[in-house]
Design a protein around this motif. Sequence first.
Motif, mmCIF file in Angstrom:
data_model
loop_
_atom_site.group_PDB
_atom_site.id
_atom_site.type_symbol
_atom_site.label_atom_id
_atom_site.label_comp_id
_atom_site.label_asym_id
_atom_site.label_seq_id
_atom_site.Cartn_x
_atom_site.Cartn_y
_atom_site.Cartn_z
ATOM 1 N N ASN A 192 0.812 -1.212 0.000
ATOM 2 C CA ASN A 192 0.000 0.000 0.000
ATOM 3 C C ASN A 192 0.852 1.271 0.000
ATOM 4 O O ASN A 192 0.374 2.345 -0.358
ATOM 5 N N SER A 193 2.121 1.121 0.410
ATOM 6 C CA SER A 193 2.996 2.300 0.436
ATOM 7 C C SER A 193 3.647 2.588 -0.912
ATOM 8 O O SER A 193 4.253 3.649 -1.108
ATOM 9 N N LEU A 194 3.509 1.620 -1.838
ATOM 10 C CA LEU A 194 4.093 1.827 -3.164
ATOM 11 C C LEU A 194 3.258 2.847 -3.941
ATOM 12 O O LEU A 194 2.032 2.915 -3.781
ATOM 13 N N PRO A 195 3.903 3.643 -4.793
ATOM 14 C CA PRO A 195 3.155 4.649 -5.558
ATOM 15 C C PRO A 195 2.273 4.015 -6.628
ATOM 16 O O PRO A 195 2.582 2.957 -7.180
ATOM 17 N N LEU A 196 1.153 4.636 -6.860
ATOM 18 C CA LEU A 196 0.248 4.281 -7.954
ATOM 19 C C LEU A 196 -0.365 2.879 -7.829
ATOM 20 O O LEU A 196 -0.670 2.231 -8.835
ATOM 21 N N VAL A 197 -0.538 2.408 -6.608
ATOM 22 C CA VAL A 197 -1.221 1.120 -6.432
ATOM 23 C C VAL A 197 -2.550 1.347 -5.722
ATOM 24 O O VAL A 197 -2.707 2.300 -4.954
ATOM 25 N N LYS A 198 -3.492 0.463 -6.011
ATOM 26 C CA LYS A 198 -4.787 0.520 -5.346
ATOM 27 C C LYS A 198 -4.660 -0.140 -3.982
ATOM 28 O O LYS A 198 -4.223 -1.278 -3.856
ATOM 29 N N LYS A 199 -5.036 0.562 -2.945
ATOM 30 C CA LYS A 199 -4.905 0.056 -1.581
ATOM 31 C C LYS A 199 -5.768 -1.194 -1.390
ATOM 32 O O LYS A 199 -6.880 -1.304 -1.908
ATOM 33 N N VAL A 200 -5.257 -2.171 -0.620
ATOM 34 C CA VAL A 200 -5.991 -3.413 -0.346
ATOM 35 C C VAL A 200 -6.007 -3.676 1.159
ATOM 36 O O VAL A 200 -5.109 -3.247 1.885
ATOM 37 N N ASN A 201 -7.017 -4.373 1.593
ATOM 38 C CA ASN A 201 -7.116 -4.783 2.996
ATOM 39 C C ASN A 201 -8.040 -6.004 3.077
ATOM 40 O O ASN A 201 -9.156 -5.923 3.588
ATOM 41 N N PRO A 202 -7.608 -7.153 2.564
ATOM 42 C CA PRO A 202 -8.480 -8.326 2.465
ATOM 43 C C PRO A 202 -8.695 -9.015 3.808
ATOM 44 O O PRO A 202 -7.886 -8.898 4.725
ATOM 45 N N ASP A 203 -9.805 -9.758 3.893
ATOM 46 C CA ASP A 203 -10.082 -10.587 5.066
ATOM 47 C C ASP A 203 -9.442 -11.953 4.811
ATOM 48 O O ASP A 203 -10.065 -12.846 4.229
ATOM 49 N N LEU A 204 -8.221 -12.110 5.226
ATOM 50 C CA LEU A 204 -7.489 -13.334 4.910
ATOM 51 C C LEU A 204 -7.971 -14.538 5.711
ATOM 52 O O LEU A 204 -7.830 -15.677 5.273
ATOM 53 N N THR A 205 -8.549 -14.310 6.879
ATOM 54 C CA THR A 205 -9.085 -15.429 7.659
ATOM 55 C C THR A 205 -10.263 -16.068 6.931
ATOM 56 O O THR A 205 -10.349 -17.293 6.792
ATOM 57 N N ASP A 206 -11.175 -15.242 6.453
ATOM 58 C CA ASP A 206 -12.321 -15.752 5.695
ATOM 59 C C ASP A 206 -11.854 -16.435 4.417
ATOM 60 O O ASP A 206 -12.317 -17.535 4.075
ATOM 61 N N TYR A 207 -10.928 -15.807 3.717
ATOM 62 C CA TYR A 207 -10.417 -16.367 2.463
ATOM 63 C C TYR A 207 -9.776 -17.734 2.692
ATOM 64 O O TYR A 207 -10.064 -18.707 1.983
ATOM 65 N N THR A 208 -8.919 -17.836 3.699
ATOM 66 C CA THR A 208 -8.220 -19.092 3.968
ATOM 67 C C THR A 208 -9.187 -20.162 4.453
ATOM 68 O O THR A 208 -9.048 -21.349 4.104
ATOM 69 N N THR A 209 -10.185 -19.777 5.230
ATOM 70 C CA THR A 209 -11.201 -20.731 5.675
ATOM 71 C C THR A 209 -11.923 -21.349 4.490
ATOM 72 O O THR A 209 -12.084 -22.576 4.397
ATOM 73 N N ASN A 210 -12.362 -20.528 3.568
ATOM 74 C CA ASN A 210 -13.075 -21.032 2.400
ATOM 75 C C ASN A 210 -12.175 -21.880 1.505
ATOM 76 O O ASN A 210 -12.616 -22.897 0.952
ATOM 77 N N LYS A 211 -10.917 -21.503 1.378
ATOM 78 C CA LYS A 211 -9.984 -22.293 0.580
ATOM 79 C C LYS A 211 -9.679 -23.635 1.244
ATOM 80 O O LYS A 211 -9.496 -24.661 0.567
ATOM 81 N N ALA A 212 -9.623 -23.650 2.567
ATOM 82 C CA ALA A 212 -9.406 -24.904 3.291
ATOM 83 C C ALA A 212 -10.586 -25.853 3.051
ATOM 84 O O ALA A 212 -10.399 -27.056 2.805
ATOM 85 N N LEU A 213 -11.799 -25.315 3.117
ATOM 86 C CA LEU A 213 -12.991 -26.124 2.852
ATOM 87 C C LEU A 213 -12.971 -26.653 1.421
ATOM 88 O O LEU A 213 -13.256 -27.839 1.180
ATOM 89 N N GLU A 214 -12.628 -25.797 0.500
ATOM 90 C CA GLU A 214 -12.552 -26.197 -0.904
ATOM 91 C C GLU A 214 -11.556 -27.344 -1.084
ATOM 92 O O GLU A 214 -11.825 -28.323 -1.808
#
Length: 239
Positions: free
Chosen positions: A182-204
């Motif tokens: 996020n500190s790099l110039p010209l990038v779109k800021k991100v803030n993902p919910d990695l717990t939810d993402y990893t939970t769903n990927k584990a189930l998958e």
Amino acid sequence: MKKLLSITFGFTMCFLLLSCAEMQQMANQFPELNPNGGIDIAGGLKEALNNGISKQVSKLTAVDGFYKNEAVKILMPEELQKVDQTLRKVGLSSLADKGILMLNRAAEDAVKESTPIFVDAVKGMSFNDAKGILMGNESSATTYLQNTTTTPLYAKFNPVIKNSFAKVGADKVWTSIITKYNSLPLVKKVNPDLTDYTTNKALEGVFKMIAVEEKDIRTNLKARTSTLLQQVFAMQDKK
């Protein structure tokens, strides 16, 4: 009607859920189901599911069970693919690799909690469930488990993954990754919910591996390692 009652007596009590027409259809299609002792369809399907759980899901709980299994390895979420690429371009490949490793380690921890939930789901299978699974497609048993266990598994996995992130310092690593990006110039800021993402990927990943075992039993005679599996899936072969 006496003949129907006689057939019904030979089945398990779950067969009482079927209409007379369904029972007659099953009896005509599968003469193996006779008054003198029919094939335990539900028992065979339960054995097949238990095989999938013991042979395949257990592999995911080992170190590198996710991380070194290309079929289920958890990569950065789609919204972070640019993060991964950008970090590698600016010489931070090791940080990106560490972040991915920690996602997979958390999933491996979480899957250890799955067995009791699967056991309850398998025990709860009715004859109607078994009939639909046996005559369904090559992943019908896996779909049954998905329908009956996804909600409780998510509830069990999510806090384990959250705690795992904290235990190995993944939360700090990912904070560092996202902060640097996020500190790099010209990038779109991100803030993902990695717990939810990893939970769903584990189930998958869990259901993908169960499906592997189910397909093997359905299509490979050598995978039918017991008399019951051979009898039950021979009925499937006739459909």
